[in-house]
Design an enzyme around this catalytic site. Structure first.
Site, short mmCIF file in Angstrom:
data_model
loop_
_atom_site.label_atom_id
_atom_site.label_comp_id
_atom_site.label_asym_id
_atom_site.label_seq_id
_atom_site.Cartn_x
_atom_site.Cartn_y
_atom_site.Cartn_z
N ALA A 114 -3.00 5.37 6.36
CA ALA A 114 -3.92 6.09 5.47
C ALA A 114 -5.33 5.63 5.80
O ALA A 114 -5.54 4.57 6.39
CB ALA A 114 -3.59 5.75 4.03
N GLY B 162 1.00 4.76 6.59
CA GLY B 162 1.17 6.21 6.47
C GLY B 162 1.49 6.85 7.81
O GLY B 162 2.11 7.92 7.85
N GLU C 104 1.31 -2.21 4.57
CA GLU C 104 0.59 -2.01 3.31
C GLU C 104 0.52 -3.27 2.46
O GLU C 104 -0.47 -3.52 1.77
CB GLU C 104 1.25 -0.88 2.49
CG GLU C 104 0.98 0.53 3.00
CD GLU C 104 1.94 0.98 4.10
OE1 GLU C 104 2.63 0.12 4.70
OE2 GLU C 104 1.99 2.20 4.35
N GLU D 83 5.10 6.39 8.16
CA GLU D 83 5.74 7.25 7.14
C GLU D 83 5.75 8.71 7.61
O GLU D 83 6.71 9.43 7.40
CB GLU D 83 5.00 7.11 5.80
CG GLU D 83 5.21 5.73 5.17
CD GLU D 83 4.39 5.53 3.90
OE1 GLU D 83 3.15 5.63 3.98
OE2 GLU D 83 5.00 5.29 2.84
#
Ligand code: 3H9
Length: 694
Positions: A66, A105, A128, A108
């Site tokens: 992210a 992310g 994270e 993911e």
């Protein structure tokens, strides 16, 4: 080729549609990238000429996660879960083509794809937890469905970057690609279609969860086994809870639970502090007056003067980075001893299975011992690591200056002496710098680099780059007594000594700082490092510290002698309060005319930490540190300041500078002028600002 938006393109290559993300430097999932990927996948699904899709990235890496700069700002559509669900529900197989690092992310997103291929140099991970949060886009729900619960617990709570080969073995990567990645991914996608392989939706896989469903104790066992590692941190526990949800709830409900746990962390102080620290660490690499394109000196060989604990430890860093080292001692005996210690350190690591014998052999083959400084004539950098005495150091630097080739850097590992003065012993003060390693030098990550008034930009840039090469976190500071870290530490030490005279128990001082998040308190730390070190420095300066001196006079040097501030049973490192020390403290207090009293935990904490912050404000004002966040990097990596509190400056901003200022004034009224708030602190308070505003 079609531009979906500024960051993503779509191109049909034969029967395979290729969606390419191009958002330097690391293809982070900003709003534009998220929207682009969603648009790209939709374009591929709508394109009748293709029957499979590859999701690839341009530049140095696959999506690295992210966009951390968006954290804390109002969310913008599409959310990452929506993008991932668009991928997973695609009617055509989607293959993620991974190079560089697929992190957070990014991984993911790859887990939302039906298949994943990677080049051997790639790494994947869900880091994270290091930002104080958890994978919030299905990572905690999908990863255990691929690699099993135990591995998922380990990956997610450690945030480790897993090499592609290992990820392949764990079933996370479906195929390794040796040649061109996009071409290989296209060929793989064609194979999936040709063989009629299914659209594997990880969210629908349950096999790997079965074992944990039968054995729910796995979670508590994991908590117990890692209790020490997780101490003080909030994120690991929420990671575990989210993985528990993956096991106990249907996928959609697990995803909701993951979101709740994610939001809980995201709104907390720890996440903010850890995310602040992520950028602090990267900022520290930048020295305002050293341009990015400053030419570097090629460091092919290193010399080290002194094969004691520090010299040996420093040498190990270079050997491990593949840089040959010549280490010099004054006598053959000292040299043999020093090299013997390096060898036995490596041998111990080999015997624990953490190092291969071949690697140790390679490291040792890069090491040459000598008793002559002349053998350093070809070294590109020489680091002096002998005892702290200005005259001796100047003599060595004078000799090195004559022996070493022009253009070689002369560095000192001093932790106390004036490096400008050391530089005067040479004809090349612009090539003199401090490289302050922390003990044990082969383990501690911090490298305080100390520029003199004359150190050249090339030397600074070279030493910053070199630090990274040898696995250190460098921070550039200026010359002053103790530099940044030890100068602040001294303030804490003074108060810790004073507090025990006033009535605090030393184990209480240690407990308060341990509970704050330090690995140990100041007295336990002194016992570990050796109380004689400070004693000798005090003797050299003619400074007295009644309790510390009395303890050393009894030969209580710490763990190595079995007694120090605490008593240690033979073979044990557990500190035990010792009535003899309590007697010493009571007597010292009586001699100083101090009426002992009860001291609260709150007072212990404030009196240990606030003088450090006050000193740091002076350090900043003097320009010894470039920015407040550099000081935080020094304290987290050099002194075990808990990263979830960001560092002393970030902590000060969190507490509020005005609150700290008022407490300093209160302590000044009680204890004297040493508590006078630093002018910078006073100014910031008057202007209603924080350290982060500097
Ligand atoms: C996440 O994904 C949450 C999701 O689960 C849920 C969402 C709902 N964002 O480190 P470098 C910048 S959390 C923004 O020097 P390297 C960095 O600041 C995220 N910026 O390079 C620097 O800028 P500058 C999980 C980022 O080659 C520049 O890129 N992912 C981000 O030594 C170069 O960085 C992570 O935690 C980012 N995500 O290392 C991975 N990442 O040049 C974080 C980097 O202005 N990133 N920047 O100083 C890394 O670990 C390293 O950057 C990486 C490259 C290994 C990728």
């Amino acid at each position: 080729m079609t531009a979906i938006n500024e960051f993503v393109t779509y191109e049909a290559k034969g029967t395979v549609g290729v969606v390419t993300v191009n958002s330097p430097p690391v293809n982070a999932l900003s709003q534009g990238v998220r929207a682009g990927i969603k648009g790209g996948i939709e374009a591929a699904v709508a394109d009748g000429s293709v029957n499979a899709v590859v999701l690839a990235c341009a530049g140095r890496t696959f999506i690295a996660g992210a966009d951390i700069t968006e954290f804390g700002k109002p969310p913008k559509e599409p959310g990452l879960n929506v993008v991932i669900s668009t991928i997973e529900s695609s009617s055509k197989p989607v293959v993620a083509a991974i190079h560089g690092t697929a992190l957070g992310g990014g991984l993911e997103t790859a887990l939302g794809c039906h298949y994943r291929v990677a080049v051997p140099s790639a790494k994947v991970g869900l880091p994270e937890v290091k930002l104080g949060i958890l994978p919030g886009a299905g990572g905690t729900q999908r990863l255990p469905r691929v690699v099993g619960v135990q591995k998922a617990l380990e990956f997610i709570t450690s945030g480790v970057h897993v090499p592609a080969k290992q990820a392949f073995a764990a079933g996370l990567i479906d195929e390794m690609i040796d040649g061109d990645l996009t071409e290989g991914a296209i060929a793989f996608a064609k194979k999936v279609v040709a063989e009629g392989r299914p659209l594997v939706k990880i969210s629908e896989q349950n096999d790997k969860l079965e074992e944990a469903r039968k054995n729910p104790a796995i979670f508590d066992e994991f908590r117990k086994a890692n209790a020490r590692k997780f101490r003080g941190f909030e994120a690991p526990e929420n990671c575990i809870k989210a993985i528990e949800a993956a096991v106990n709830l249907p996928f959609a409900d697990g995803l909701k639970r993951e979101r709740e746990l994610f939001m809980e962390l995201m709104s907390g102080e720890q996440a903010k502090a850890q995310q602040y620290f992520f950028f602090a660490e990267r900022q520290a690499n930048k020295i305002p007056d050293v341009p990015k394109d400053t030419p570097l000196i090629d460091i092919k060989t290193a010399g080290i003067v002194g094969a004691g604990t520090m010299g040996g430890g420093i040498a190990m860093n270079f050997l491990q980075a593949g840089i040959p080292v010549t280490i010099v001692e004054t006598s053959q005996e000292a040299l043999d001893k020093g090299i013997g210690v390096i060898k036995s350190n490596y041998a111990a690591t080999v015997s624990k299975g953490r190092l291969k014998q071949e690697a140790m052999d390679k490291y040792m083959s890069l090491l040459t011992g000598s008793t002559s400084l002349e053998d350093l004539k070809d070294a590109d950098i020489v680091i002096e690591a002998i005892f702290e005495n200005m005259d001796v150091k100047k003599e060595v630097f004078g000799k090195l200056d004559k022996i070493c080739k022009q253009g070689a850097i002369l560095a000192t590992n001093t932790s106390t002496l004036d490096i400008d003065e050391i530089g005067t012993a040479t004809s090349r003060p612009d090539y003199v710098i401090g490289l302050h390693f922390f003990s044990p030098a082969n383990v501690m990550r911090l490298l305080e680099e100390v520029r003199t008034k004359k150190t050249s930009a090339t030397v600074m840039a070279t030493c910053m780059a070199l630090a990274k090469k040898i696995g250190k976190v460098p921070v550039m500071v200026g010359v002053c007594e103790g530099f940044v870290g030890n100068r602040m530490l001294a303030k804490r030490g003074e108060q810790a000594s004073q507090l025990i005279l006033e009535g605090a128990k030393l184990e209480d001082v240690d407990r308060v700082l341990y509970d704050f998040g330090f690995p140990m308190g100041p007295f336990a730390m002194s016992d570990l490092a050796g109380n004689d070190v400070g004693w000798r420095i005090r003797q050299g300066k003619g400074v007295k510290s009644p309790v510390a001196d009395a303890i050393c006079e009894l030969g209580r040097f710490g763990q190595k002698t079995g007694d120090g501030y605490y008593h240690y049973e033979k073979g044990s490192r557990t500190p035990q309060p010792d009535p003899i020390v309590e007697e010493i403290i009571v007597k010292a207090a009586r001699d100083a005319g101090i009426n002992r009293r009860q001291v609260s935990d709150e007072e212990i904490l404030k009196r240990c930490v606030y003088p450090m912050i006050n000193e740091a404000a002076k350090i900043l004002e003097e320009g010894i540190a470039t920015r407040a966040s550099d000081i935080d990097v020094i304290w987290v990596y050099g002194y075990g300041w808990p990263i979830y509190r960001g560092g002393p400056m970030r902590y000060a901003d969190h507490i509020g500078l005005e609150n700290i200022y008022n407490d300093l004034l209160k302590f000044k009224a009680e204890h004297g002028d040493e508590w006078t708030p630093a002018p910078l602190l006073e100014r910031l308070v008057k202007e209603g600002k924080s350290f982060k505003d500097l």
